[in-house]
Design a protein around this motif. Structure first.
Motif, PDB file in Angstrom:
ATOM      1  N   ALA A 182      40.065 -44.350 -49.965  1.00 47.64           N
ATOM      2  CA  ALA A 182      40.675 -44.576 -51.279  1.00 47.64           C
ATOM      3  C   ALA A 182      41.086 -43.231 -51.862  1.00 47.64           C
ATOM      4  CB  ALA A 182      39.699 -45.279 -52.207  1.00 47.64           C
ATOM      5  N   ILE A 183      42.349 -43.140 -52.266  1.00 49.21           N
ATOM      6  CA  ILE A 183      42.850 -41.929 -52.918  1.00 49.21           C
ATOM      7  C   ILE A 183      42.829 -42.182 -54.418  1.00 49.21           C
ATOM      8  CG2 ILE A 183      44.744 -40.284 -53.076  1.00 49.21           C
ATOM      9  CD1 ILE A 183      45.742 -41.313 -50.377  1.00 49.21           C
ATOM     10  N   VAL A 184      42.106 -41.341 -55.160  1.00 45.52           N
ATOM     11  CA  VAL A 184      41.943 -41.538 -56.597  1.00 45.52           C
ATOM     12  C   VAL A 184      42.343 -40.269 -57.331  1.00 45.52           C
ATOM     13  CG1 VAL A 184      40.071 -43.216 -56.225  1.00 45.52           C
ATOM     14  CG2 VAL A 184      39.514 -40.803 -56.628  1.00 45.52           C
ATOM     15  N   GLY A 185      42.647 -40.438 -58.604  1.00 44.43           N
ATOM     16  CA  GLY A 185      43.018 -39.308 -59.441  1.00 44.43           C
ATOM     17  C   GLY A 185      43.812 -39.790 -60.631  1.00 44.43           C
ATOM     18  N   ALA A 186      44.035 -38.901 -61.573  1.00 44.51           N
ATOM     19  CA  ALA A 186      44.791 -39.246 -62.776  1.00 44.51           C
ATOM     20  C   ALA A 186      46.253 -39.515 -62.433  1.00 44.51           C
ATOM     21  CB  ALA A 186      44.682 -38.107 -63.793  1.00 44.51           C
ATOM     22  N   ASN A 187      46.970 -40.098 -63.376  1.00 48.10           N
ATOM     23  CA  ASN A 187      48.392 -40.368 -63.179  1.00 48.10           C
ATOM     24  C   ASN A 187      49.139 -39.070 -62.854  1.00 48.10           C
ATOM     25  OD1 ASN A 187      48.000 -43.058 -63.770  1.00 48.10           O
ATOM     26  ND2 ASN A 187      48.585 -42.849 -65.919  1.00 48.10           N
ATOM     27  N   ALA A 188      50.116 -39.195 -61.937  1.00 45.34           N
ATOM     28  CA  ALA A 188      51.012 -38.090 -61.588  1.00 45.34           C
ATOM     29  C   ALA A 188      50.294 -36.910 -60.945  1.00 45.34           C
ATOM     30  CB  ALA A 188      51.794 -37.621 -62.821  1.00 45.34           C
ATOM     31  N   CYS A 189      49.178 -37.177 -60.252  1.00 44.87           N
ATOM     32  CA  CYS A 189      48.450 -36.078 -59.607  1.00 44.87           C
ATOM     33  C   CYS A 189      48.869 -35.881 -58.153  1.00 44.87           C
ATOM     34  CB  CYS A 189      46.946 -36.311 -59.690  1.00 44.87           C
ATOM     35  SG  CYS A 189      46.340 -37.641 -58.620  1.00 44.87           S
ATOM     36  N   GLY A 190      49.748 -36.768 -57.626  1.00 44.01           N
ATOM     37  CA  GLY A 190      50.223 -36.601 -56.268  1.00 44.01           C
ATOM     38  C   GLY A 190      49.722 -37.646 -55.284  1.00 44.01           C
ATOM     39  N   LYS A 191      49.024 -38.673 -55.768  1.00 41.25           N
ATOM     40  CA  LYS A 191      48.467 -39.698 -54.873  1.00 41.25           C
ATOM     41  C   LYS A 191      49.557 -40.436 -54.111  1.00 41.25           C
ATOM     42  CE  LYS A 191      46.473 -42.060 -58.168  1.00 41.25           C
ATOM     43  NZ  LYS A 191      47.005 -41.306 -59.327  1.00 41.25           N
ATOM     44  N   SER A 192      50.526 -40.985 -54.843  1.00 40.93           N
ATOM     45  CA  SER A 192      51.595 -41.759 -54.216  1.00 40.93           C
ATOM     46  C   SER A 192      52.489 -40.869 -53.355  1.00 40.93           C
ATOM     47  CB  SER A 192      52.435 -42.475 -55.274  1.00 40.93           C
ATOM     48  OG  SER A 192      51.660 -43.427 -55.978  1.00 40.93           O
ATOM     49  N   THR A 193      52.694 -39.644 -53.792  1.00 42.19           N
ATOM     50  CA  THR A 193      53.502 -38.705 -53.005  1.00 42.19           C
ATOM     51  C   THR A 193      52.862 -38.448 -51.652  1.00 42.19           C
ATOM     52  OG1 THR A 193      54.355 -37.664 -55.009  1.00 42.19           O
ATOM     53  CG2 THR A 193      54.471 -36.380 -52.980  1.00 42.19           C
ATOM     54  N   LEU A 194      51.542 -38.258 -51.638  1.00 39.61           N
ATOM     55  CA  LEU A 194      50.828 -38.062 -50.381  1.00 39.61           C
ATOM     56  C   LEU A 194      50.988 -39.277 -49.475  1.00 39.61           C
ATOM     57  CD1 LEU A 194      48.851 -36.594 -48.504  1.00 39.61           C
ATOM     58  CD2 LEU A 194      46.976 -37.536 -49.890  1.00 39.61           C
ATOM     59  N   LEU A 195      50.844 -40.468 -50.044  1.00 34.97           N
ATOM     60  CA  LEU A 195      50.970 -41.679 -49.238  1.00 34.97           C
ATOM     61  C   LEU A 195      52.382 -41.819 -48.680  1.00 34.97           C
ATOM     62  CD1 LEU A 195      48.735 -43.764 -48.661  1.00 34.97           C
ATOM     63  CD2 LEU A 195      49.839 -45.288 -50.291  1.00 34.97           C
ATOM     64  N   ARG A 196      53.398 -41.492 -49.488  1.00 30.88           N
ATOM     65  CA  ARG A 196      54.785 -41.565 -49.021  1.00 30.88           C
ATOM     66  C   ARG A 196      55.030 -40.592 -47.870  1.00 30.88           C
ATOM     67  NH1 ARG A 196      59.001 -43.502 -51.885  1.00 30.88           N
ATOM     68  NH2 ARG A 196      60.236 -41.619 -51.485  1.00 30.88           N
ATOM     69  N   SER A 197      54.387 -39.442 -47.913  1.00 30.33           N
ATOM     70  CA  SER A 197      54.566 -38.485 -46.815  1.00 30.33           C
ATOM     71  C   SER A 197      53.917 -39.002 -45.543  1.00 30.33           C
ATOM     72  CB  SER A 197      53.998 -37.125 -47.208  1.00 30.33           C
ATOM     73  OG  SER A 197      52.579 -37.137 -47.251  1.00 30.33           O
ATOM     74  N   PHE A 198      52.769 -39.653 -45.651  1.00 32.59           N
ATOM     75  CA  PHE A 198      52.146 -40.254 -44.475  1.00 32.59           C
ATOM     76  C   PHE A 198      53.056 -41.328 -43.869  1.00 32.59           C
ATOM     77  CE2 PHE A 198      47.596 -39.288 -46.063  1.00 32.59           C
ATOM     78  CZ  PHE A 198      47.552 -38.114 -45.328  1.00 32.59           C
ATOM     79  N   ALA A 199      53.783 -42.027 -44.731  1.00 28.49           N
ATOM     80  CA  ALA A 199      54.639 -43.133 -44.277  1.00 28.49           C
ATOM     81  C   ALA A 199      56.043 -42.679 -43.869  1.00 28.49           C
ATOM     82  CB  ALA A 199      54.740 -44.190 -45.371  1.00 28.49           C
ATOM     83  N   ARG A 200      56.280 -41.373 -43.789  1.00 27.92           N
ATOM     84  CA  ARG A 200      57.563 -40.815 -43.343  1.00 27.92           C
ATOM     85  C   ARG A 200      58.679 -40.943 -44.370  1.00 27.92           C
ATOM     86  NH1 ARG A 200      60.360 -42.923 -39.758  1.00 27.92           N
ATOM     87  NH2 ARG A 200      61.121 -41.171 -38.531  1.00 27.92           N
ATOM     88  N   LEU A 201      58.359 -41.317 -45.602  1.00 31.24           N
ATOM     89  CA  LEU A 201      59.392 -41.471 -46.619  1.00 31.24           C
ATOM     90  C   LEU A 201      59.663 -40.178 -47.376  1.00 31.24           C
ATOM     91  CD1 LEU A 201      58.469 -44.961 -48.118  1.00 31.24           C
ATOM     92  CD2 LEU A 201      60.125 -44.402 -46.330  1.00 31.24           C
ATOM     93  N   LEU A 202      58.802 -39.197 -47.204  1.00 32.67           N
ATOM     94  CA  LEU A 202      58.987 -37.899 -47.836  1.00 32.67           C
ATOM     95  C   LEU A 202      58.577 -36.821 -46.839  1.00 32.67           C
ATOM     96  CD1 LEU A 202      59.655 -36.264 -50.435  1.00 32.67           C
ATOM     97  CD2 LEU A 202      57.204 -36.382 -50.970  1.00 32.67           C
ATOM     98  N   ALA A 203      59.535 -36.030 -46.420  1.00 29.84           N
ATOM     99  CA  ALA A 203      59.255 -34.970 -45.453  1.00 29.84           C
ATOM    100  C   ALA A 203      58.731 -33.736 -46.168  1.00 29.84           C
ATOM    101  CB  ALA A 203      60.512 -34.621 -44.672  1.00 29.84           C
ATOM    102  N   HIS A 236      35.328 -43.740 -47.786  1.00 29.95           N
ATOM    103  CA  HIS A 236      35.823 -42.363 -47.827  1.00 29.95           C
ATOM    104  C   HIS A 236      36.710 -42.243 -49.054  1.00 29.95           C
ATOM    105  CE1 HIS A 236      38.304 -38.845 -46.364  1.00 29.95           C
ATOM    106  NE2 HIS A 236      37.091 -38.424 -46.094  1.00 29.95           N
ATOM    107  N   ILE A 237      36.426 -41.254 -49.891  1.00 29.18           N
ATOM    108  CA  ILE A 237      37.175 -41.032 -51.125  1.00 29.18           C
ATOM    109  C   ILE A 237      37.912 -39.701 -51.029  1.00 29.18           C
ATOM    110  CG2 ILE A 237      37.022 -40.695 -53.626  1.00 29.18           C
ATOM    111  CD1 ILE A 237      36.232 -43.455 -53.021  1.00 29.18           C
ATOM    112  N   VAL A 238      39.180 -39.714 -51.423  1.00 28.19           N
ATOM    113  CA  VAL A 238      39.942 -38.474 -51.599  1.00 28.19           C
ATOM    114  C   VAL A 238      40.272 -38.366 -53.081  1.00 28.19           C
ATOM    115  CG1 VAL A 238      42.067 -37.232 -51.059  1.00 28.19           C
ATOM    116  CG2 VAL A 238      40.916 -38.567 -49.277  1.00 28.19           C
ATOM    117  N   ALA A 239      39.714 -37.381 -53.749  1.00 26.28           N
ATOM    118  CA  ALA A 239      39.935 -37.188 -55.185  1.00 26.28           C
ATOM    119  C   ALA A 239      40.939 -36.062 -55.383  1.00 26.28           C
ATOM    120  CB  ALA A 239      38.621 -36.868 -55.889  1.00 26.28           C
ATOM    121  N   MET A 240      42.014 -36.354 -56.139  1.00 23.34           N
ATOM    122  CA  MET A 240      43.090 -35.386 -56.323  1.00 23.34           C
ATOM    123  C   MET A 240      43.285 -35.028 -57.786  1.00 23.34           C
ATOM    124  SD  MET A 240      46.037 -36.721 -53.654  1.00 23.34           S
ATOM    125  CE  MET A 240      46.952 -35.180 -53.866  1.00 23.34           C
TER     126      MET A 240
END
Length: 262
Positions: free
Chosen positions: A34-55, A209-213
Motif C-alpha cells: 500500500a502506497i500512502v501519503g498526503a495529497n499530491a505527494c507523488g503516489k499516483s505518479t509513482l504508480l503511473r511510472s510502474f505502469a509505463r504511462l510516465l517515463a 508492506h507499506i510505502v509512505a511518501m
C-alpha cells in the motif's frame, strides 16, 4: 526486500515540474503493498511510472531487471494490470462488454473468444460483485457500481501484478472492505498487489508492506508493525496521533489527538 518491479535513481516529472527525484524502491513479490501519503505527494505518479504511462526523465523503472519501456505493450499487459483514476467508459457500453476488454492482452488478430476468456470474465464479475449488472449500461450505474465494474475489468486481465490507484474511491464502507479483503486473498494466492490507499488504518490492516511518501520521496517502507508509529504519521501527514493495536487484527491503528480528537 527485492522484487521483480523496481525503481532506481528515478526522477519523475510532468514538464518542468519534478514530482520525485532519485527515487529508489523495491516492490516485494507476492505481497500487498500500500502506497500512502498526503495529497499530491507523488503516489499516483509513482504508480503511473510502474505502469509505463510516465517515463522517468532519468534513472530506471525496471521489471525483471529490464526497463519497462523496452517491453511490448501487450507483453507487459500480460504481467501487470493497471487501474488508474477517473476512467470513463465508451458511450452505450454495457458492463459485460467493458469487463471483457480486460482480455485484450490475451487476444491476437487470429484468436477467437475462448472458454478461458469467458471463464475469466465470469470469475472477475463474481469477485467484484457485479454479475447482476452484466447487461446494464455503464452510464446508468452509480459511481460505486462503476468503480466495481472497472475493478472487474482489471481482474479479468488475470495478471500476476495488480496496480490500483485509489481503488476504494466511490465505494461505500462495506464494498471498501470487501475489495480490500479480495486483494488480500489474491495476495495469499500468489499475486502481487500495489495500491494507492488514502485510509492508513485500512492499509495497515490489509497490506503487509507499506510505502509512505511525502513530497515525492519515500519516507519509510516496510511492514506496518515495523514502520508505522506516531513520528511517521506526523512526518508524512502532519497529524498528531497515538498508535494503538487494531482490536480485530492487532495491526497499527491511528487515533488522532489534539485538535482532531473530537
Amino acid at each position: 526486500m527485492k522484487g521483480r518491479l523496481t525503481a532506481r535513481d528515478a526522477t519523475l516529472r510532468y514538464g518542468d515540474r519534478v514530482v520525485s527525484a532519485d527515487l529508489d524502491l523495491d516492490v516485494p513479490d507476492g505481497a500487498f503493498t500500500a502506497i500512502v501519503g498526503a495529497n499530491a505527494c507523488g503516489k499516483s505518479t509513482l504508480l503511473r511510472s510502474f505502469a509505463r504511462l510516465l517515463a522517468p526523465s532519468s534513472g530506471h523503472i525496471a521489471f525483471d531487471g529490464r526497463d519497462v519501456r523496452d517491453y511490448r505493450p501487450k507483453t507487459i499487459a500480460r504481467e501487470m494490470a493497471f487501474l488508474p483514476q477517473g476512467l470513463v467508459a465508451p458511450e452505450n457500453m454495457v458492463v459485460r462488454q467493458l469487463v471483457a476488454r480486460g482480455r485484450y492482452p490475451h487476444q491476437t488478430l487470429l484468436s477467437t473468444w475462448s472458454a478461458d476468456d469467458e471463464r475469466a470474465v465470469t470469475a472477475a464479475m463474481t469477485a467484484a460483485g457485479v454479475t447482476d449488472l452484466a447487461e446494464r449500461r455503464m452510464e446508468n450505474l452509480s459511481g460505486g457500481q462503476r468503480q466495481r465494474v472497472w475493478i472487474a475489468m482489471v481482474l479479468a486481465q488475470e495478471t500476476p501484478y495488480l496496480l490500483l490507484d485509489e481503488p476504494t474511491t466511490f465505494l461505500d464502507i462495506t464494498h471498501q472492505y470487501q475489495l480490500l479483503a479480495l486483494l488480500a486473498r489474491l495476495r495469499d494466492d500468489g499475486r502481487t498487489i500495489i495500491a494507492v490507499l488514502h485510509d492508513v488504518n485500512q492499509a495497515c490492516r490489509f497490506a503487509d508492506h507499506i510505502v509512505a511518501m511525502r513530497d515525492g520521496r519515500v519516507v519509510a517502507a516496510g511492514a506496518p508493525a515495523d514502520i508505522v508509529d506516531a513520528a511517521l504519521i506526523k512526518e508524512v501527514f502532519d497529524l498528531s496521533c497515538v498508535i494503538t493495536p487494531d482490536p480485530v487484527t492487532g495491526t497499527p491503528m491511528i487515533v488522532p489527538t489534539g485538535e482532531y480528537a473530537g
